[in-house]
Design a protein around this motif. Structure first.
Motif, PDB file in Angstrom:
ATOM      1  N   ALA A 130      -4.661 -10.687   3.276  1.00  0.00           N
ATOM      2  CA  ALA A 130      -5.240  -8.794   3.812  1.00  0.00           C
ATOM      3  C   ALA A 130      -4.009  -8.289   3.725  1.00  0.00           C
ATOM      4  N   VAL A 131      -4.071  -6.978   2.854  1.00  0.00           N
ATOM      5  CA  VAL A 131      -2.834  -6.305   2.574  1.00  0.00           C
ATOM      6  C   VAL A 131      -4.077  -4.800   2.755  1.00  0.00           C
ATOM      7  N   THR A 132      -3.314  -3.941   4.621  1.00  0.00           N
ATOM      8  CA  THR A 132      -3.406  -2.589   4.805  1.00  0.00           C
ATOM      9  C   THR A 132      -2.714  -1.669   4.549  1.00  0.00           C
ATOM     10  N   VAL A 133      -3.061  -0.815   3.785  1.00  0.00           N
ATOM     11  CA  VAL A 133      -1.898   0.768   3.976  1.00  0.00           C
ATOM     12  C   VAL A 133      -1.808   2.240   4.626  1.00  0.00           C
ATOM     13  N   VAL A 134      -0.621   1.921   5.603  1.00  0.00           N
ATOM     14  CA  VAL A 134      -0.773   3.413   6.592  1.00  0.00           C
ATOM     15  C   VAL A 134      -0.016   4.250   5.712  1.00  0.00           C
ATOM     16  N   THR A 135       1.003   4.066   4.529  1.00  0.00           N
ATOM     17  CA  THR A 135       1.172   5.286   3.828  1.00  0.00           C
ATOM     18  C   THR A 135       1.417   4.896   2.838  1.00  0.00           C
ATOM     19  N   GLY A 136       1.110   6.443   1.286  1.00  0.00           N
ATOM     20  CA  GLY A 136       1.587   6.129   0.226  1.00  0.00           C
ATOM     21  C   GLY A 136       0.153   5.218  -0.472  1.00  0.00           C
ATOM     22  N   LYS A 137       0.610   5.092  -1.977  1.00  0.00           N
ATOM     23  CA  LYS A 137      -0.155   3.815  -2.536  1.00  0.00           C
ATOM     24  C   LYS A 137      -0.217   2.376  -3.097  1.00  0.00           C
ATOM     25  N   VAL A 138      -0.814   2.224  -3.167  1.00  0.00           N
ATOM     26  CA  VAL A 138      -0.379   0.636  -2.773  1.00  0.00           C
ATOM     27  C   VAL A 138      -1.390  -0.160  -4.185  1.00  0.00           C
ATOM     28  N   GLN A 139      -0.563  -1.120  -4.878  1.00  0.00           N
ATOM     29  CA  GLN A 139      -0.977  -1.805  -6.052  1.00  0.00           C
ATOM     30  C   GLN A 139      -1.180  -2.910  -5.761  1.00  0.00           C
ATOM     31  N   LYS A 153      -7.177  -6.811 -10.054  1.00  0.00           N
ATOM     32  CA  LYS A 153      -6.249  -4.885  -9.530  1.00  0.00           C
ATOM     33  C   LYS A 153      -7.134  -4.263  -9.529  1.00  0.00           C
ATOM     34  N   VAL A 154      -6.056  -3.664  -7.640  1.00  0.00           N
ATOM     35  CA  VAL A 154      -7.138  -2.965  -6.696  1.00  0.00           C
ATOM     36  C   VAL A 154      -5.996  -1.992  -6.325  1.00  0.00           C
ATOM     37  N   PHE A 155      -6.580  -0.265  -6.617  1.00  0.00           N
ATOM     38  CA  PHE A 155      -5.160   0.314  -5.777  1.00  0.00           C
ATOM     39  C   PHE A 155      -5.810   1.007  -4.289  1.00  0.00           C
ATOM     40  N   LEU A 156      -4.770   1.001  -3.665  1.00  0.00           N
ATOM     41  CA  LEU A 156      -5.377   0.858  -2.069  1.00  0.00           C
ATOM     42  C   LEU A 156      -4.720   1.983  -0.963  1.00  0.00           C
ATOM     43  N   GLU A 157      -4.911   3.054  -0.380  1.00  0.00           N
ATOM     44  CA  GLU A 157      -4.260   3.977  -0.414  1.00  0.00           C
ATOM     45  C   GLU A 157      -4.399   4.035   0.920  1.00  0.00           C
ATOM     46  N   PRO A 158      -3.793   5.047   2.385  1.00  0.00           N
ATOM     47  CA  PRO A 158      -3.939   5.475   3.434  1.00  0.00           C
ATOM     48  C   PRO A 158      -5.626   4.772   3.851  1.00  0.00           C
ATOM     49  N   GLY A 159      -5.513   3.984   4.949  1.00  0.00           N
ATOM     50  CA  GLY A 159      -6.624   3.900   5.560  1.00  0.00           C
ATOM     51  C   GLY A 159      -7.356   2.669   5.258  1.00  0.00           C
ATOM     52  N   GLN A 160      -7.043   1.863   4.368  1.00  0.00           N
ATOM     53  CA  GLN A 160      -7.771   1.164   3.036  1.00  0.00           C
ATOM     54  C   GLN A 160      -7.370  -0.102   3.196  1.00  0.00           C
ATOM     55  N   GLN A 161      -7.804  -1.163   2.713  1.00  0.00           N
ATOM     56  CA  GLN A 161      -7.080  -2.397   3.110  1.00  0.00           C
ATOM     57  C   GLN A 161      -8.091  -3.242   1.981  1.00  0.00           C
ATOM     58  N   GLY A 162      -7.365  -4.140   1.503  1.00  0.00           N
ATOM     59  CA  GLY A 162      -7.164  -4.769  -0.011  1.00  0.00           C
ATOM     60  C   GLY A 162      -7.847  -6.347   0.508  1.00  0.00           C
ATOM     61  N   VAL A 163      -9.252  -7.199   0.663  1.00  0.00           N
ATOM     62  CA  VAL A 163      -8.523  -8.396   1.154  1.00  0.00           C
ATOM     63  C   VAL A 163      -8.759  -9.920  -0.157  1.00  0.00           C
ATOM     64  N   TYR A 164      -7.999 -10.505  -0.223  1.00  0.00           N
ATOM     65  CA  TYR A 164      -8.347 -11.250  -1.512  1.00  0.00           C
ATOM     66  C   TYR A 164      -9.024 -12.453  -1.051  1.00  0.00           C
ATOM     67  N   ASN A 165      -9.895 -13.004  -1.968  1.00  0.00           N
ATOM     68  CA  ASN A 165     -10.236 -14.348  -1.101  1.00  0.00           C
ATOM     69  C   ASN A 165     -10.377 -15.527  -2.223  1.00  0.00           C
TER      70      ASN A 165
END
Length: 319
Positions: free
Chosen positions: A192-201, A208-220
């Motif tokens: 899991a990648v959880t974003v607090v500030t900024g933008k994350v790839q 490939k996904v882009f995440l913004e603050p308050g979003q989480q990417g969960v990789y299976n």
């Protein structure tokens, strides 16, 4: 130990004229260096032999060094960590200029420990228990890349010209300046990648996904897929502030987290207990308080200590 004294003692060591008290000082220095970079489990014959081979490969071709030079080998490792792999006594004693910017550093947190690191670019990293971060002593070549096993929270120094990449399991997380958390313990089926500030790839092999603050990417791992969702970052990242949070977690999952958090082994009297579900929040509590909370919620359970570092859960869950 001051560098001039270290050189003098190392010279005597090579010339076999070292005094007992000087050998003790060298050993003390050695233990401090190893304690900063290696766990006891990591220091074994396989690793020590690998370090020895790496040192030999990187020594200048015209400088012959017998293996007796590296006995005891732990001293060689300490010198390696301080001055850069392959730049050992040959460079120290000849006082040549050393370029050790590409030296690979490792920080490990044992179960029951946490630590903080500031990287060469000013990026701050908080390592959770049972984690390992591998990083260069100094970033160069246009990118900043580290490798993570376990969990860490990153506060990345902004640099639009040098992206920051975290490799963890089957994914790469790329940013230029932001704060985010990566949970990538190898035993977990999902990362899991959880974003607090900024933008994350976040990239896997094919997604490939882009995440913004308050979003989480969960990789299976099995599906090689990344699910994006909204989360409460305060709840998700409570570990940074000493908060243990369980939401409908199986006791098997609870046990794994308690093992990392407190440095203990949790066993079960029956396999069925591992599937029981538990929810609870503990703010900087000791292990006994957490265990009492578990058996209070699950009234049919009991726990006992088996030796200094093993907890056994027995009985039957109420749910």
């Amino acid at each position: 130990m001051h560098i001039s004294r270290f050189k003098n003692i190392l010279n005597k060591y090579l010339n076999k004229s070292i005094e007992p008290e000087e050998e003790e000082a060298l050993e003390e220095f050695d233990q401090r260096m190893l304690g900063n970079y290696f766990s006891q489990e990591e220091w074994n014959a396989k690793n020590s032999n690998g370090v020895y081979q790496s040192i030999l490969r990187n020594l200048p071709k015209d400088k012959k060094v017998s293996r007796s030079f590296f006995i005891p080998l732990k001293i060689a490792v300490s010198v390696t960590l301080l001055f850069g792999l392959g730049s050992i006594a040959y460079h120290i004693l000849d006082q040549k200029q050393i370029d050790y910017s590409n030296v690979e550093m490792v920080r490990i947190t044992e179960y029951g420990q946490k630590s903080e690191i500031t990287l060469s670019d000013g990026t701050k990293v908080r390592l959770n228990s049972g984690s390992k971060l591998t990083f260069p002593r100094k970033f160069n070549d246009g990118s900043r890349e580290v490798e993570l096993v376990g969990e860490a929270f990153f506060e990345v120094t902004k640099n639009q010209k040098m992206k920051f990449i975290v490799k963890s399991g089957g994914i790469s997380t790329t940013v230029w300046g932001t704060s985010f958390n990566v949970n990538a313990y190898p035993e977990n089926e999902e990362l899991a990648v959880t974003v607090v500030t900024g933008k994350v790839q976040v990239n896997s092999k094919d997604v490939k996904v882009f995440l913004e603050p308050g979003q989480q990417g969960v990789y299976n791992k099995k599906l090689d897929d990344i699910l994006k969702k909204q989360v409460d970052t305060t709840s998700s990242l409570g570990w940074k502030d000493g908060i243990l949070r369980f939401e409908n977690a199986t006791l098997g999952e609870v046990a794994r987290k308690l093992s990392r958090w407190y440095g203990v082994k949790v066993e079960f009297d029956t396999q069925a207990i591992k599937e029981c579900q538990f929810s609870g929040i503990f703010n900087k509590e000791n292990l006994q308080t957490v265990l009492e909370g578990v058996i209070f919620v699950e009234e049919g359970l009991t726990y006992k200590r088996n030796g200094a570092n093993t907890i056994v859960l027995a009985g039957k869950c109420s749910n």
